[in-house]
Design an enzyme around this catalytic site. Structure first.
Site, PDB file in Angstrom:
ATOM      1  N   ILE A 399       0.873  -1.373  -0.088  1.00 24.83           N
ATOM      2  CA  ILE A 399       0.136   0.333  -0.206  1.00 24.83           C
ATOM      3  C   ILE A 399       0.752   1.117   0.046  1.00 24.83           C
ATOM      4  CG2 ILE A 399      -1.398   0.947   1.068  1.00 24.83           C
ATOM      5  CD1 ILE A 399      -3.031  -1.572   2.089  1.00 24.83           C
ATOM      6  N   ASP A 400       1.909   1.303   0.802  1.00 25.29           N
ATOM      7  CA  ASP A 400       3.023   2.155   0.817  1.00 25.29           C
ATOM      8  C   ASP A 400       3.343   2.641  -0.231  1.00 25.29           C
ATOM      9  OD1 ASP A 400       3.878   4.134   2.132  1.00 25.29           O
ATOM     10  OD2 ASP A 400       5.710   3.200   3.598  1.00 25.29           O
ATOM     11  N   ASP A 401       4.133   1.868  -0.950  1.00 26.65           N
ATOM     12  CA  ASP A 401       4.473   1.935  -2.557  1.00 26.65           C
ATOM     13  C   ASP A 401       3.780   2.494  -3.210  1.00 26.65           C
ATOM     14  OD1 ASP A 401       7.914   0.628  -3.323  1.00 26.65           O
ATOM     15  OD2 ASP A 401       6.762   0.251  -1.451  1.00 26.65           O
TER      16      ASP A 401
END
Length: 665
Positions: A399-401
């Protein structure tokens, strides 16, 4: 203008000397920042691969190198050149007291020191040499092998240096638990489940290879090398799981052969199905190592395509140094590094249609994942659309990437805007759909918050679940705001969670970067992007905290020890380029551009920049598992200072063709 006594306009009075000095200082700082930004821009552009990506070394600790040698010893594929190169690296990381640490400047760590010592024995270092004798004495003084973590003792059990009976049991029947069961493999974080499934096979097989030497010198009491561990009270969770482990040891002795063999075959299928196209598992070294061992124990020979590809993938984790040393990366970070580099360059003023930004955008667009993965267990109806961290990890996009890739793509003026918009639409839909029940976001899964996996006796190292964190949630909120969704209900729920998570000090905890400086540096830009005013009490508390923890030299730093000792170490540590940049990004987002803290921070970055436009940073500012596994991302020292300086010079983040465009649900 001022007025004379008769009301006519008179000459402007001279500006006060203090105001003039302040203006001059700010002008000088701005000019120095512009020059530093230009140098840093040229340096970062020079590091791009012709294919469009960036990747810095990902440095962790010597257990990666030690376990690589142990794996080769176990499989009988030792290579004298590799062994010598690994030994050179491991020796170079030993501290003066004979130990090895898990991060630069950190204290000696027992399990790391044991694994490094054993690896050097494999590399031919005799136990009576001074550096080995000093290490062994320290190990004995700190409890010996018996006090090491479970993973270290598993490696030793593979060679008979530890008894399998004295290790926690991991039955392969775990593979059959339904997803709703508290100890289902899907209750573990993705990195943990990828490691645990192969280890259930290893635990069932309990292999022992002939040991090339004894390790009696590493036992605190050689007469009693396996002392019993005290049991916790039966009424406690720890006591309950300890007794469950005893029951599983009994089951190991009576397990029916056919059902157990079937469970191991099911576990093997699970492993093989998750092997990536490059031969690795999850793009990270530990699951790959244990998967190779597990499949080999089930009869896969080393020439089998699965194992051949797996072993080849491990070779790609090697970084060769100029002195002939060989360091093993735990993971590789090209997607993460590329999106951060793109953001940094755009915010530094590189034109949105610059050829190198277009190559980066094309490469990122080609990496978007269009098939379901393990995340689909919790979100079966959600279409895919995320990005992974690594070159190949389609089963575990994160999710962060995905949030940061979208923010990077928004900064690029691509010749095919419809292609970019379609990718952004899919990514936003996927990220929004991965929101957890509490309104926040974890890194890989939704609602991965079961309290039970951490209670298992096996799980004595690192995080094994993936609950939402402030830094990931902040990046998603920022992405949603920058795609025109600042007031979407999902964004507002994320904001509410972030505001509730603020520490009394004014900081936010950083799960994937060290630590409160990273958390705060992530959250403040997200708050302002989502229309939280700079006057908001939460913003002012965060600004106050950053000003209080600024170092005397003008920079910011935070030691990994803040994860264990918040009171003593939160926001405290030697100044680093990446952490100074995080603090500056937060303060700039909060409207503090002309403040003294920002000026001093910018001056620190300018004055510590190297002639080639880069920065030096030996300190570990990345986090794999808080305290247990620390990371030095070698590109952090380049991308984040450039981002901060660019925003200081240009007045804020850049925006591209897609910024603010509404996207589909």
């Amino acid at each position: 203008m001022t007025a004379t006594t008769d009301g006519s306009a008179g000459p402007r009075p001279p500006r006060s000397s203090s105001a003039t000095r302040t203006t001059t200082v700010l002008q000088d700082t701005a000019e120095a920042a512009r020059e530093a930004t230009a140098r840093a821009t040229d340096h970062l552009l020079s590091l791009q691969d012709p294919a469009g990506w960036w990747k810095g070394d990902l440095e962790t600790n010597v257990t990666m190198d030690a376990e690589d040698l142990l794996l080769r010893q176990f499989l009988g594929i030792q290579d004298p050149k590799l062994t010598e190169a690994a030994g050179r690296h491991i020796r170079g990381e030993q501290r003066a007291d004979g130990t090895w640490a898990t991060f630069y400047g950190g204290p000696g760590e027992l399990s790391t020191t044991i694994e490094a010592y054993v690896a050097l024995r494999l590399a031919g270092d005799a136990p009576d040499t001074p550096h080995m004798a000093t290490a062994a004495a320290w190990i004995r003084a700190h409890g010996g092998i018996a006090a090491a973590r479970v993973f270290t003792r598993i490696w030793l059990a593979l060679f008979g240096w530890w008894k399998w009976d004295d290790l926690p049991e991991l039955p392969p029947e775990l593979i059959y638990f339904p997803k709703w069961f508290p100890l289902s493999i899907h209750a573990f974080g993705c990195w943990a489940r990828q490691t645990i499934v192969p280890l259930t096979i290893v635990s069932a097989k309990r292999p022992v290879r002939p040991a090339p030497f004894a390790l009696d010198e590493l036992h605190a009491d050689p007469r009693d090398p396996n002392p019993p561990r005290p049991l916790a009270p039966v009424a406690s969770w720890d006591g309950l799981f300890q007794r469950l482990d005893k029951a599983l040891h009994l089951y190991h002795k009576v397990a029916l052969r056919r059902p157990r063999a079937a469970a191991m075959r099911s576990a093997a299928r699970w492993i093989v199905e998750r092997q990536e196209n490059d031969g690795c598992w999850g793009g990270i070294q530990p699951p790959a190592v244990y998967s190779v061992i597990a499949l080999h124990l089930l009869g896969y020979d080393l020439d089998h395509p699965v194992l051949r590809a797996g072993l080849a993938s491990l070779d790609r984790f090697a970084v060769w140094r100029e002195d002939g040393a060989r360091m093993i990366e735990a993971c590789q970070s090209p997607v993460w590094d590329t999106c951060l580099a793109t953001i940094a360059l755009a915010d530094a003023g590189v034109p949105a249609d610059h050829p190198q930004l277009l190559r980066a955008a094309d490469w990122m667009l080609g990496e978007q994942i269009d098939r379901p993965g393990d995340w689909s267990v919790q979100r079966p109806e959600l279409p895919s659309g995320g990005w992974a961290f690594e070159f190949h990890n389609d089963n575990y996009p994160d999710i962060d990437d995905t949030a940061e890739v979208v923010l990077a793509l928004l900064r690029v003026r691509h010749p095919d805007p419809h292609r970019v918009q379609a990718a952004v639409d899919r990514a936003v839909r996927w990220n929004a759909g991965m929101q957890s029940k509490n309104g926040a976001w974890g890194a890989f899964d939704a609602d991965n918050t079961s309290p039970f996996p951490n209670r298992l006796p096996f799980c004595d190292f690192g995080e094994v679940i993936d609950p939402p964190s402030a830094d990931v949630t902040a990046h998603v909120v920022e992405m949603l705001a920058e795609t025109g969704r600042a007031h979407d209900p999902r964004t507002r729920r994320g904001l509410a969670w972030l505001l509730a998570e603020q520490e009394p000090s004014g900081a936010w905890f950083g799960r994937w970067g060290t630590n409160y400086v990273y958390g705060t540096g992530s959250v403040l830009p997200a708050l302002t992007a989502a229309d939280i005013p700079a006057s908001h009490p939460a913003v002012r508390r965060a600004v106050g905290w950053l000003e209080r923890v600024q170092n005397d030299d003008g920079g910011w730093g935070e030691d990994q020890r803040s994860y264990q000792d918040k009171e003593g170490w939160a926001g405290r540590g030697a100044s680093t380029a990446s952490q100074t940049a995080w603090a500056l990004m937060a303060l700039l987002a909060a409207g503090e551009r002309d403040g003294e803290a920002v000026r001093r921070g910018v001056r620190w970055l300018v004055e510590t920049q190297l002639p080639d436009g880069s920065w030096d940073e030996p300190y570990f500012t990345g986090t794999g598992f808080p305290w247990d596994f620390s990371i030095n991302y070698h590109l952090y020292r380049q991308v984040f200072p450039l981002t901060a300086l660019g925003r200081y010079v240009h007045g804020g983040p850049a925006t591209g063709q897609a910024a603010g465009a509404p996207v589909g649900d």
